[in-house]
Write an enzyme that holds these catalytic residues in place. Structure first.
Site, mmCIF file in Angstrom:
data_model
loop_
_atom_site.group_PDB
_atom_site.id
_atom_site.type_symbol
_atom_site.label_atom_id
_atom_site.label_comp_id
_atom_site.label_asym_id
_atom_site.label_seq_id
_atom_site.Cartn_x
_atom_site.Cartn_y
_atom_site.Cartn_z
ATOM 1 N N GLY A 1 0.910 -1.247 -0.123
ATOM 2 C CA GLY A 1 0.167 -0.103 -0.095
ATOM 3 C C GLY A 1 1.135 1.148 0.191
ATOM 4 N N LYS B 1 3.505 3.767 -0.452
ATOM 5 C CA LYS B 1 4.250 4.151 -1.440
ATOM 6 C C LYS B 1 3.865 3.429 -2.915
ATOM 7 C CE LYS B 1 9.285 4.422 -2.187
ATOM 8 N NZ LYS B 1 9.609 5.658 -1.153
ATOM 9 N N ASP C 1 2.040 -7.613 2.419
ATOM 10 C CA ASP C 1 0.561 -7.198 2.941
ATOM 11 C C ASP C 1 0.027 -6.447 1.822
ATOM 12 O OD1 ASP C 1 -1.081 -6.124 5.427
ATOM 13 O OD2 ASP C 1 -0.817 -4.347 4.417
ATOM 14 N N TYR D 1 -5.634 -1.177 -2.776
ATOM 15 C CA TYR D 1 -4.355 -0.947 -3.363
ATOM 16 C C TYR D 1 -4.074 -1.297 -5.046
ATOM 17 C CZ TYR D 1 -2.823 -1.349 1.733
ATOM 18 O OH TYR D 1 -3.029 -1.298 3.144
ATOM 19 N N LYS E 1 -7.289 -7.527 1.756
ATOM 20 C CA LYS E 1 -8.205 -7.128 2.825
ATOM 21 C C LYS E 1 -9.577 -6.591 1.992
ATOM 22 C CE LYS E 1 -4.373 -4.698 5.110
ATOM 23 N NZ LYS E 1 -3.462 -4.053 4.016
ATOM 24 N N HIS F 1 -11.086 -4.192 6.007
ATOM 25 C CA HIS F 1 -10.032 -3.228 6.012
ATOM 26 C C HIS F 1 -10.503 -2.151 7.025
ATOM 27 C CE1 HIS F 1 -6.866 -1.185 3.048
ATOM 28 N NE2 HIS F 1 -6.515 -0.652 4.444
ATOM 29 N N GLN G 1 -5.317 -4.982 12.586
ATOM 30 C CA GLN G 1 -4.056 -4.201 11.985
ATOM 31 C C GLN G 1 -4.392 -2.524 11.911
ATOM 32 O OE1 GLN G 1 -2.786 -3.361 7.533
ATOM 33 N NE2 GLN G 1 -2.451 -5.323 7.812
ATOM 34 N N LEU H 1 7.222 3.477 11.116
ATOM 35 C CA LEU H 1 8.549 4.264 11.013
ATOM 36 C C LEU H 1 8.116 5.941 11.343
ATOM 37 C CD1 LEU H 1 10.494 2.457 8.342
ATOM 38 C CD2 LEU H 1 10.848 2.184 10.859
ATOM 39 N N SER I 1 11.653 1.188 -1.057
ATOM 40 C CA SER I 1 12.158 0.796 -2.477
ATOM 41 C C SER I 1 13.594 0.693 -2.596
ATOM 42 C CB SER I 1 11.506 2.162 -3.394
ATOM 43 O OG SER I 1 12.355 3.126 -2.837
HETATM 44 N N1 LIG Z 1 -4.761 -0.979 6.969
HETATM 45 C C1 LIG Z 1 -4.554 -0.024 6.661
HETATM 46 O O1 LIG Z 1 -5.594 0.840 6.825
HETATM 47 C C2 LIG Z 1 -3.207 0.479 6.273
HETATM 48 C C3 LIG Z 1 -2.164 -0.425 6.154
HETATM 49 N N2 LIG Z 1 -0.808 -0.033 5.394
HETATM 50 C C4 LIG Z 1 0.015 -1.058 5.342
HETATM 51 O O2 LIG Z 1 1.218 -0.906 5.912
HETATM 52 C C5 LIG Z 1 2.392 -0.808 5.152
HETATM 53 C C6 LIG Z 1 3.470 0.174 5.679
HETATM 54 O O3 LIG Z 1 2.963 1.349 5.957
HETATM 55 P P1 LIG Z 1 3.930 2.502 5.944
HETATM 56 O O4 LIG Z 1 3.231 3.832 6.533
HETATM 57 O O5 LIG Z 1 4.686 2.861 4.283
HETATM 58 O O6 LIG Z 1 5.308 1.944 6.891
HETATM 59 P P2 LIG Z 1 6.636 2.568 7.520
HETATM 60 O O7 LIG Z 1 6.230 3.535 8.295
HETATM 61 O O8 LIG Z 1 7.369 1.460 7.738
HETATM 62 O O9 LIG Z 1 6.923 3.599 6.371
HETATM 63 C C7 LIG Z 1 7.825 3.224 5.196
HETATM 64 C C8 LIG Z 1 8.087 4.160 4.396
HETATM 65 O O10 LIG Z 1 9.327 4.874 5.135
HETATM 66 C C9 LIG Z 1 10.253 5.247 4.065
HETATM 67 N N3 LIG Z 1 11.581 5.123 4.856
HETATM 68 C C10 LIG Z 1 11.971 4.029 5.637
HETATM 69 N N4 LIG Z 1 13.394 4.298 6.133
HETATM 70 C C11 LIG Z 1 13.130 5.559 6.234
HETATM 71 C C12 LIG Z 1 14.405 6.500 6.755
HETATM 72 N N5 LIG Z 1 15.430 6.116 7.444
HETATM 73 N N6 LIG Z 1 14.161 7.965 6.165
HETATM 74 C C13 LIG Z 1 13.129 8.139 5.535
HETATM 75 N N7 LIG Z 1 12.322 7.422 5.058
HETATM 76 C C14 LIG Z 1 12.423 6.186 5.439
HETATM 77 C C15 LIG Z 1 10.283 4.192 3.121
HETATM 78 O O11 LIG Z 1 10.427 4.964 1.700
HETATM 79 P P3 LIG Z 1 12.039 4.425 1.134
HETATM 80 O O12 LIG Z 1 11.615 3.600 -0.413
HETATM 81 O O13 LIG Z 1 12.549 5.676 0.692
HETATM 82 O O14 LIG Z 1 12.738 3.590 1.831
HETATM 83 C C16 LIG Z 1 8.872 3.726 2.825
HETATM 84 O O15 LIG Z 1 7.990 4.858 1.915
HETATM 85 C C17 LIG Z 1 1.699 -0.344 3.821
HETATM 86 O O16 LIG Z 1 2.415 -0.634 2.537
HETATM 87 C C18 LIG Z 1 0.500 -0.926 3.953
HETATM 88 O O17 LIG Z 1 0.634 -2.330 3.202
HETATM 89 C C19 LIG Z 1 -0.672 1.520 5.592
HETATM 90 C C20 LIG Z 1 -1.573 2.457 5.622
HETATM 91 C C21 LIG Z 1 -2.978 1.930 6.039
#
Ligand SMILES: NC(=O)C1=CN([C@@H]2O[C@H](COP(=O)(O)OP(=O)(O)OC[C@H]3O[C@@H](n4cnc5c(N)ncnc54)[C@H](OP(=O)(O)O)[C@@H]3O)[C@@H](O)[C@H]2O)C=CC1
Length: 303
Positions: free
Chosen positions: A24, A26, A55, A60, A85, A124, A182, A213, A259
């Site tokens: 999701g 990114k 996930d 998505y 989901k 979801h 989740q 993060l 990525s």
């Molecule tokens: N159920 C729901 O409603 C939801 C579910 N989700 C799920 O959770 C997954 C993860 O969520 P997400 O919020 O992306 O998780 P994170 O909080 O782990 O963030 C990941 C993002 O952080 C960036 N990142 C990682 N390390 C660093 C760093 N040191 N400095 C700066 N940027 C960094 C990554 O980009 P880079 O490519 O630059 O490393 C990536 O885009 C989603 O893909 C989805 O599957 C998410 C939201 C809602």
């Protein structure tokens, strides 16, 4: 619900790899129908580097990419854990899955995934009511139970549920309890909604963390900065690894994504060290001094 090696054990005895790679955020491509090779490549890299848990979600729109990455990676189906989901909709109740119910939605998703089953299927969100969807929240849960009975979903659960939402399902005397809730969870958002982590865990429901993060992606300049710098130096791990490790030691399963190869590699390397109980408490206490809420903004009223 306990961590065993690199898996969490669910209440039903099944296991789930203790960190998941999300497609999701990114990679979200709702409204775009062309297959995105960037997502396929990222997934292949994640699988190659050790992620065994993906996930996904109907909204998505990345099912075809997941299916293609599985084929390309050559990984055996039983060695990878796939979550999907049902797109219930959002707080406006004005949008939802085009499929008539969760049962039909998963059947359609399985075709796109080119799979016979998913390992985990979630509602979801809880924004489901008879007037808009044609079925109530408890009836929606009934569709998930049917999917489990037919083997199309090995485990079933929910996402973004509040304590009241969970009680609605649990009080209906379901055949199966939700295995997972989740939610957004990070050191800067330790309860998406009041009491949800404790209530889920006390009821044997594994909490999965999205946005784990947050403190380094959106919360820089906060009170955790020096704590993370100190622990990063002590363990020779990145601040991201420290945060993910903290999530795991809170008994919560982190979902992340990246990525970048280096980061992907580091995210699966969080089982070779352990924070002390005092360090876990320090992150918990200091983290509570700041709130960073990235998703489900309707819950901001609790901040
Ligand atoms: N159920 C729901 O409603 C939801 C579910 N989700 C799920 O959770 C997954 C993860 O969520 P997400 O919020 O992306 O998780 P994170 O909080 O782990 O963030 C990941 C993002 O952080 C960036 N990142 C990682 N390390 C660093 C760093 N040191 N400095 C700066 N940027 C960094 C990554 O980009 P880079 O490519 O630059 O490393 C990536 O885009 C989603 O893909 C989805 O599957 C998410 C939201 C809602």
């Amino acid at each position: 619900m306990s961590l065993v090696g690199t898996d969490f054990k669910l209440s039903n005895g099944n296991t789930i790899p203790a960190i998941g790679y999300g497609v999701g955020t990114k990679w979200f491509k709702f409204g775009r129908d062309e297959v995105d090779t960037n997502v396929i490549n990222a997934l292949e890299t994640a699988i190659k580097l050790g992620f065994a848990h993906i996930d996904g979600a109907e909204i998505y729109n990345t099912n075809e990419e997941i299916g293609a990455a599985l084929v390309n990676s050559g990984v055996k189906r039983e060695n990878i854990f796939i979550t999907d989901k049902y797109f219930a909709g959002d707080a406006s109740f004005s949008n939802r899955s085009p499929h008539s119910n969760p049962y039909e939605a998963l059947k359609a998703d399985l075709k796109q995934l080119k799979l016979d089953y998913v390992d985990l299927y979630l509602l979801h969100s809880s924004y489901i009511k008879k007037e808009t969807h044609g079925f109530s929240l408890t009836e929606a849960w009934g569709y998930l139970e049917k999917l489990k009975d037919e083997g199309l979903a090995k485990n079933i659960g929910v996402s973004n549920f509040t304590v009241e939402d969970l009680k609605t399902v649990l009080d209906s005397k379901p055949k199966y309890k939700p295995e997972v809730n989740q939610i957004e969870f990070s050191a800067y958002l330790q309860d998406q909604t009041p009491g949800i982590v404790q209530y889920s865990q006390e009821n044997g429901i594994l909490v999965e963390a999205y946005g784990p993060l947050g403190p380094i992606t959106k919360g820089q300049g906060g009170p955790l900065d020096p704590v993370l710098a100190k622990l990063s130096k002590k363990y020779g791990k990145t601040e991201g690894q420290i945060l993910l490790r903290w999530v795991i030691q809170k008994g919560v399963l982190p979902l992340t994504t990246s990525s970048k190869e280096d980061r992907i590699k580091s995210f699966v390397d969080i089982f070779s060290f352990e924070l002390t109980p005092e360090e876990v408490d320090e992150i918990t206490t200091v983290g509570k001094q700041k709130t960073v809420r990235q998703f489900a903004k309707e819950f901001s009223k609790y901040d």
